[in-house]
Design a protein around this motif. Structure first.
Motif, PDB file in Angstrom:
ATOM      1  N   ILE A  57       0.329  10.366  -4.095  1.00 29.47           N
ATOM      2  CA  ILE A  57       0.527  11.691  -3.493  1.00 29.47           C
ATOM      3  C   ILE A  57       1.391  12.555  -4.411  1.00 29.47           C
ATOM      4  O   ILE A  57       1.090  13.727  -4.649  1.00 29.47           O
ATOM      5  CB  ILE A  57       1.169  11.572  -2.100  1.00 29.47           C
ATOM      6  CG1 ILE A  57       0.213  10.914  -1.118  1.00 29.47           C
ATOM      7  CG2 ILE A  57       1.596  12.955  -1.578  1.00 29.47           C
ATOM      8  CD1 ILE A  57       0.876  10.457   0.177  1.00 29.47           C
ATOM      9  N   ALA A  58       2.466  11.962  -4.934  1.00 26.15           N
ATOM     10  CA  ALA A  58       3.364  12.709  -5.820  1.00 26.15           C
ATOM     11  C   ALA A  58       2.602  13.221  -7.047  1.00 26.15           C
ATOM     12  O   ALA A  58       2.732  14.388  -7.424  1.00 26.15           O
ATOM     13  CB  ALA A  58       4.541  11.831  -6.243  1.00 26.15           C
ATOM     14  N   ALA A  67      13.014   6.600   8.333  1.00 20.16           N
ATOM     15  CA  ALA A  67      13.631   7.584   9.228  1.00 20.16           C
ATOM     16  C   ALA A  67      14.256   8.723   8.426  1.00 20.16           C
ATOM     17  O   ALA A  67      14.186   9.880   8.841  1.00 20.16           O
ATOM     18  CB  ALA A  67      14.676   6.922  10.123  1.00 20.16           C
ATOM     19  N   TRP A  68      14.849   8.413   7.266  1.00 19.02           N
ATOM     20  CA  TRP A  68      15.397   9.473   6.409  1.00 19.02           C
ATOM     21  C   TRP A  68      14.316  10.489   6.097  1.00 19.02           C
ATOM     22  O   TRP A  68      14.541  11.693   6.180  1.00 19.02           O
ATOM     23  CB  TRP A  68      15.883   8.940   5.070  1.00 19.02           C
ATOM     24  CG  TRP A  68      16.999   7.950   5.036  1.00 19.02           C
ATOM     25  CD1 TRP A  68      17.730   7.458   6.083  1.00 19.02           C
ATOM     26  CD2 TRP A  68      17.502   7.323   3.868  1.00 19.02           C
ATOM     27  NE1 TRP A  68      18.655   6.564   5.611  1.00 19.02           N
ATOM     28  CE2 TRP A  68      18.541   6.461   4.271  1.00 19.02           C
ATOM     29  CE3 TRP A  68      17.181   7.402   2.523  1.00 19.02           C
ATOM     30  CZ2 TRP A  68      19.260   5.684   3.371  1.00 19.02           C
ATOM     31  CZ3 TRP A  68      17.885   6.638   1.619  1.00 19.02           C
ATOM     32  CH2 TRP A  68      18.919   5.786   2.031  1.00 19.02           C
ATOM     33  N   CYS A  69      13.140   9.972   5.696  1.00 17.49           N
ATOM     34  CA  CYS A  69      12.044  10.855   5.279  1.00 17.49           C
ATOM     35  C   CYS A  69      11.475  11.630   6.465  1.00 17.49           C
ATOM     36  O   CYS A  69      11.164  12.819   6.328  1.00 17.49           O
ATOM     37  CB  CYS A  69      10.961  10.049   4.577  1.00 17.49           C
ATOM     38  SG  CYS A  69      11.506   9.385   2.982  1.00 17.49           S
ATOM     39  N   LEU A  70      11.362  10.978   7.593  1.00 22.98           N
ATOM     40  CA  LEU A  70      10.850  11.666   8.782  1.00 22.98           C
ATOM     41  C   LEU A  70      11.802  12.810   9.170  1.00 22.98           C
ATOM     42  O   LEU A  70      11.361  13.926   9.458  1.00 22.98           O
ATOM     43  CB  LEU A  70      10.678  10.677   9.929  1.00 22.98           C
ATOM     44  CG  LEU A  70       9.864  11.147  11.124  1.00 22.98           C
ATOM     45  CD1 LEU A  70       8.485  11.631  10.725  1.00 22.98           C
ATOM     46  CD2 LEU A  70       9.747  10.030  12.148  1.00 22.98           C
ATOM     47  N   LEU A 103       6.344   7.325   6.136  1.00 24.07           N
ATOM     48  CA  LEU A 103       6.150   5.901   5.840  1.00 24.07           C
ATOM     49  C   LEU A 103       5.967   5.679   4.339  1.00 24.07           C
ATOM     50  O   LEU A 103       6.613   4.812   3.748  1.00 24.07           O
ATOM     51  CB  LEU A 103       4.940   5.351   6.597  1.00 24.07           C
ATOM     52  CG  LEU A 103       5.155   4.994   8.049  1.00 24.07           C
ATOM     53  CD1 LEU A 103       3.815   4.792   8.757  1.00 24.07           C
ATOM     54  CD2 LEU A 103       6.000   3.733   8.169  1.00 24.07           C
ATOM     55  N   ALA A 104       5.083   6.455   3.723  1.00 19.79           N
ATOM     56  CA  ALA A 104       4.796   6.275   2.299  1.00 19.79           C
ATOM     57  C   ALA A 104       6.056   6.496   1.457  1.00 19.79           C
ATOM     58  O   ALA A 104       6.442   5.639   0.658  1.00 19.79           O
ATOM     59  CB  ALA A 104       3.677   7.220   1.862  1.00 19.79           C
ATOM     60  N   PHE A 105       6.704   7.641   1.640  1.00 22.97           N
ATOM     61  CA  PHE A 105       7.876   7.938   0.817  1.00 22.97           C
ATOM     62  C   PHE A 105       9.088   7.105   1.222  1.00 22.97           C
ATOM     63  O   PHE A 105       9.903   6.739   0.369  1.00 22.97           O
ATOM     64  CB  PHE A 105       8.183   9.437   0.838  1.00 22.97           C
ATOM     65  CG  PHE A 105       7.213  10.223  -0.002  1.00 22.97           C
ATOM     66  CD1 PHE A 105       7.243  10.155  -1.382  1.00 22.97           C
ATOM     67  CD2 PHE A 105       6.239  11.005   0.593  1.00 22.97           C
ATOM     68  CE1 PHE A 105       6.336  10.861  -2.160  1.00 22.97           C
ATOM     69  CE2 PHE A 105       5.323  11.727  -0.168  1.00 22.97           C
ATOM     70  CZ  PHE A 105       5.375  11.649  -1.555  1.00 22.97           C
ATOM     71  N   GLY A 106       9.212   6.762   2.487  1.00 17.86           N
ATOM     72  CA  GLY A 106      10.320   5.917   2.933  1.00 17.86           C
ATOM     73  C   GLY A 106      10.235   4.514   2.370  1.00 17.86           C
ATOM     74  O   GLY A 106      11.239   3.952   1.904  1.00 17.86           O
ATOM     75  N   VAL A 107       9.044   3.932   2.387  1.00 14.21           N
ATOM     76  CA  VAL A 107       8.891   2.593   1.805  1.00 14.21           C
ATOM     77  C   VAL A 107       9.071   2.664   0.286  1.00 14.21           C
ATOM     78  O   VAL A 107       9.655   1.760  -0.315  1.00 14.21           O
ATOM     79  CB  VAL A 107       7.553   1.937   2.223  1.00 14.21           C
ATOM     80  CG1 VAL A 107       7.337   0.621   1.494  1.00 14.21           C
ATOM     81  CG2 VAL A 107       7.538   1.705   3.735  1.00 14.21           C
ATOM     82  N   PHE A 115       0.808  -1.212   0.000  1.00 19.26           N
ATOM     83  CA  PHE A 115       0.000   0.000   0.000  1.00 19.26           C
ATOM     84  C   PHE A 115       0.849   1.274   0.000  1.00 19.26           C
ATOM     85  O   PHE A 115       0.592   2.214  -0.762  1.00 19.26           O
ATOM     86  CB  PHE A 115      -0.929  -0.006   1.227  1.00 19.26           C
ATOM     87  CG  PHE A 115      -1.626   1.301   1.470  1.00 19.26           C
ATOM     88  CD1 PHE A 115      -2.729   1.664   0.723  1.00 19.26           C
ATOM     89  CD2 PHE A 115      -1.167   2.165   2.449  1.00 19.26           C
ATOM     90  CE1 PHE A 115      -3.375   2.870   0.941  1.00 19.26           C
ATOM     91  CE2 PHE A 115      -1.800   3.370   2.681  1.00 19.26           C
ATOM     92  CZ  PHE A 115      -2.911   3.734   1.923  1.00 19.26           C
ATOM     93  N   LEU A 116       1.855   1.346   0.856  1.00 13.31           N
ATOM     94  CA  LEU A 116       2.589   2.598   1.078  1.00 13.31           C
ATOM     95  C   LEU A 116       3.301   3.144  -0.157  1.00 13.31           C
ATOM     96  O   LEU A 116       3.179   4.344  -0.447  1.00 13.31           O
ATOM     97  CB  LEU A 116       3.563   2.443   2.245  1.00 13.31           C
ATOM     98  CG  LEU A 116       2.892   2.378   3.616  1.00 13.31           C
ATOM     99  CD1 LEU A 116       3.893   1.973   4.689  1.00 13.31           C
ATOM    100  CD2 LEU A 116       2.238   3.707   3.977  1.00 13.31           C
ATOM    101  N   PRO A 117       4.058   2.349  -0.915  1.00 14.07           N
ATOM    102  CA  PRO A 117       4.697   2.943  -2.094  1.00 14.07           C
ATOM    103  C   PRO A 117       3.680   3.396  -3.143  1.00 14.07           C
ATOM    104  O   PRO A 117       3.902   4.406  -3.816  1.00 14.07           O
ATOM    105  CB  PRO A 117       5.618   1.845  -2.624  1.00 14.07           C
ATOM    106  CG  PRO A 117       5.283   0.613  -1.889  1.00 14.07           C
ATOM    107  CD  PRO A 117       4.485   0.972  -0.694  1.00 14.07           C
TER     108      PRO A 117
END
Length: 151
Positions: free
Chosen positions: A33-34, A121-124, A77-81, A25-27
Motif C-alpha cells: 500500500i505504501a 489500536a495506535w493506527c486505528l 491492521l496492515a500498518f499496525g502489524v 500477510f498484513l505487513p
C-alpha cells in the motif's frame, strides 16, 4: 484506490485467514500500500514508522473529507502489524496474540520485554482522530523508552 489495495488482492477475507498467516500477510500488505498508493518504500526500520505516520496522516485527511470510515480497520491492521514487526525486530523478541484478556477480542496485543503494546489500536486511532494520535510519537515514547530501560 486504497480500498482496492487492501481488499482486492486477498484470496479470502482477513477474518477467515489463520492468525499466523494474517501476521505474514498484513505487513506485506502495508509495504505494498505504501509503495503502490503513496510512492513510499518501507524497510522495517524504526525510521520507517515516521513514513507510516505521514501515510496515516494523509489517509486521515482523506477520511475526514469523505466523512467515511470504510476500510479503516483493514488499514489499521496492515500498518499496525507492520509497526509491531518493526518493534519485534528492534527488540529481538515479541509475540502477537489475537485477543487481550482485559481489552477484548481482536485487540491484537504485541507482547515484548514484559510489556503489551497495541500498534493496531495506535493506527486505528490515528486514522480516526488525526495528529493527536501520532504513531511516530507513540513509538518513540513507548518503544524507545522501553528499549533504553531494558537494554
Amino acid at each position: 484506490v486504497v480500498v482496492v489495495a487492501v481488499v482486492g488482492r486477498r484470496k479470502k477475507p482477513a477474518a477467515e485467514m489463520p492468525f499466523e498467516e494474517l501476521l505474514v500477510f498484513l505487513p506485506k500488505e502495508a509495504v505494498s500500500i505504501a509503495k503502490d498508493s503513496h510512492g513510499v518504500a518501507l524497510d522495517f526500520s524504526p525510521a520507517s514508522i515516521e513514513k507510516v505516520e505521514v501515510i496515516l496522516g494523509k489517509l486521515h485527511d482523506e477520511y475526514k473529507k469523505r466523512g467515511s470510515t470504510l476500510c479503516q480497520r483493514g488499514l489499521a491492521l496492515a500498518f499496525g502489524v507492520y509497526i509491531g514487526e518493526v518493534i519485534r525486530k528492534q527488540a529481538g523478541e515479541g509475540r502477537w496474540e489475537r485477543d487481550h484478556p482485559q481489552i477484548g477480542e481482536g485487540a491484537m496485543p504485541l507482547y515484548w520485554k514484559g510489556h503489551a503494546t497495541f500498534p493496531v489500536a495506535w493506527c486505528l486511532k490515528r486514522l480516526a482522530n488525526g495528529e493527536e494520535d501520532n504513531v511516530w510519537l507513540k513509538y518513540r515514547l513507548i518503544v524507545d523508552e522501553k528499549l533504553k530501560k531494558t537494554g
